[in-house]
Design a protein around this motif. Structure first.
Motif, short mmCIF file in Angstrom:
data_model
loop_
_atom_site.label_atom_id
_atom_site.label_comp_id
_atom_site.label_asym_id
_atom_site.label_seq_id
_atom_site.Cartn_x
_atom_site.Cartn_y
_atom_site.Cartn_z
N VAL A 3 0.86 -1.17 0.00
CA VAL A 3 0.00 0.00 0.00
C VAL A 3 0.90 1.22 0.00
N ILE A 4 0.68 2.08 -0.96
CA ILE A 4 1.46 3.31 -1.08
C ILE A 4 0.60 4.46 -0.58
N GLU A 5 1.19 5.33 0.20
CA GLU A 5 0.47 6.50 0.69
C GLU A 5 0.89 7.73 -0.09
N ARG A 6 -0.08 8.49 -0.53
CA ARG A 6 0.12 9.75 -1.24
C ARG A 6 -0.86 10.76 -0.67
N THR A 7 -0.64 12.01 -1.01
CA THR A 7 -1.60 13.03 -0.61
C THR A 7 -2.58 13.25 -1.77
N LEU A 8 -3.71 13.78 -1.44
CA LEU A 8 -4.69 14.10 -2.47
C LEU A 8 -4.10 15.14 -3.43
N SER A 9 -3.32 16.06 -2.90
CA SER A 9 -2.69 17.07 -3.75
C SER A 9 -1.77 16.43 -4.79
N GLU A 10 -0.99 15.41 -4.37
CA GLU A 10 -0.13 14.70 -5.32
C GLU A 10 -0.96 14.05 -6.42
N PHE A 11 -2.07 13.46 -6.04
CA PHE A 11 -2.94 12.81 -7.01
C PHE A 11 -3.50 13.82 -8.01
N LEU A 12 -3.87 14.98 -7.52
CA LEU A 12 -4.43 16.00 -8.41
C LEU A 12 -3.38 16.58 -9.35
N ARG A 13 -2.12 16.64 -8.88
CA ARG A 13 -1.04 17.16 -9.72
C ARG A 13 -0.50 16.11 -10.70
N HIS A 14 -0.47 14.84 -10.28
CA HIS A 14 0.15 13.78 -11.10
C HIS A 14 -0.75 12.54 -11.15
N ASN A 24 0.52 -2.45 -9.23
CA ASN A 24 1.21 -3.32 -8.28
C ASN A 24 0.86 -3.06 -6.82
N SER A 25 0.04 -2.07 -6.56
CA SER A 25 -0.28 -1.76 -5.17
C SER A 25 -1.58 -0.98 -5.09
N ASP A 26 -2.07 -0.88 -3.87
CA ASP A 26 -3.19 0.01 -3.60
C ASP A 26 -2.60 1.36 -3.20
N VAL A 27 -3.39 2.40 -3.32
CA VAL A 27 -2.93 3.74 -2.97
C VAL A 27 -3.91 4.34 -1.97
N VAL A 28 -3.36 4.84 -0.88
CA VAL A 28 -4.16 5.57 0.10
C VAL A 28 -3.85 7.04 -0.08
N LEU A 29 -4.90 7.81 -0.32
CA LEU A 29 -4.74 9.25 -0.49
C LEU A 29 -5.10 9.93 0.83
N ARG A 30 -4.12 10.54 1.46
CA ARG A 30 -4.33 11.25 2.72
C ARG A 30 -4.87 12.65 2.41
N ARG A 31 -5.87 13.06 3.18
CA ARG A 31 -6.45 14.40 3.02
C ARG A 31 -6.43 15.12 4.35
N ARG A 32 -6.25 16.42 4.30
CA ARG A 32 -6.29 17.21 5.52
C ARG A 32 -7.74 17.34 5.98
N SER A 33 -7.96 17.12 7.24
CA SER A 33 -9.28 17.32 7.85
C SER A 33 -10.37 16.48 7.22
N ALA A 34 -10.02 15.33 6.67
CA ALA A 34 -11.01 14.44 6.07
C ALA A 34 -10.45 13.02 6.07
#
Length: 152
Positions: A3-14, A24-34
């Motif tokens: 499981v790879i952790e990324r931020t929602l901002s990273e997802f929106l940019r890339h 090859n993995s699942d991705v968890v998108l961390r968000r501020r205050s959510a």
């Protein structure tokens, strides 16, 4: 499964890079205050769901035909069940298997988390003799007077 952790901002940019990581993995998108978001490929999620449903059916079968063995296993998985009396443990085992089966049938597992939370609270009551005495006794129901209408 990694499981790879990324931020929602990273997802929106890339987004293409992060979607490529889903091979090859699942991705968890961390968000501020959510709450975080979990991205995975549908085929992997379908396989997980099918496996979980099979395990649930197996547990249900075992709880009906070998409840003592399931009870022993659940005591290891949930150490707080040690505080449940034998008759309460038997009820927990039977209800747990039913709760999992129901959750698997609709694909919603929040009720299982609530079920476990409530049973853990029950076990905690058994650790406090005074609280157990109070909660095991009759409840005096009193009726107050009429509630006045709020102003306004």
């Amino acid at each position: 499964m990694q499981v790879i952790e990324r931020t929602l901002s990273e997802f929106l940019r890339h987004p293409k890079e992060i979607v490529a990581e889903l091979d090859n993995s699942d991705v968890v998108l961390r968000r501020r205050s959510a709450p975080a978001l979990h991205l995975c490929r549908a085929d992997r999620e379908d396989a997980r769901s099918e496996a979980f449903s099979g395990i649930t059916r197996l547990l249900r079968h075992l709880s009906l035909h070998h409840p003592a063995a399931v009870g022993t296993s659940l005591r290891e998985a949930y150490p707080w069940t040690e505080y449940l009396p034998d008759e309460e443990l038997a009820q927990f085992v039977e209800e747990f298997a039913r709760e999992l089966a129901a959750a698997a049938s609709v694909g919603e597992f929040k009720p299982v988390a609530q079920f476990l939370h409530e049973w853990k609270a029950t076990a905690e009551v058994y650790t406090d003799p005074e609280l157990l005495r109070i909660l095991s006794g009759p409840i005096e129901i009193t009726h107050g007077g009429r509630v006045p209408r709020p102003p306004g």
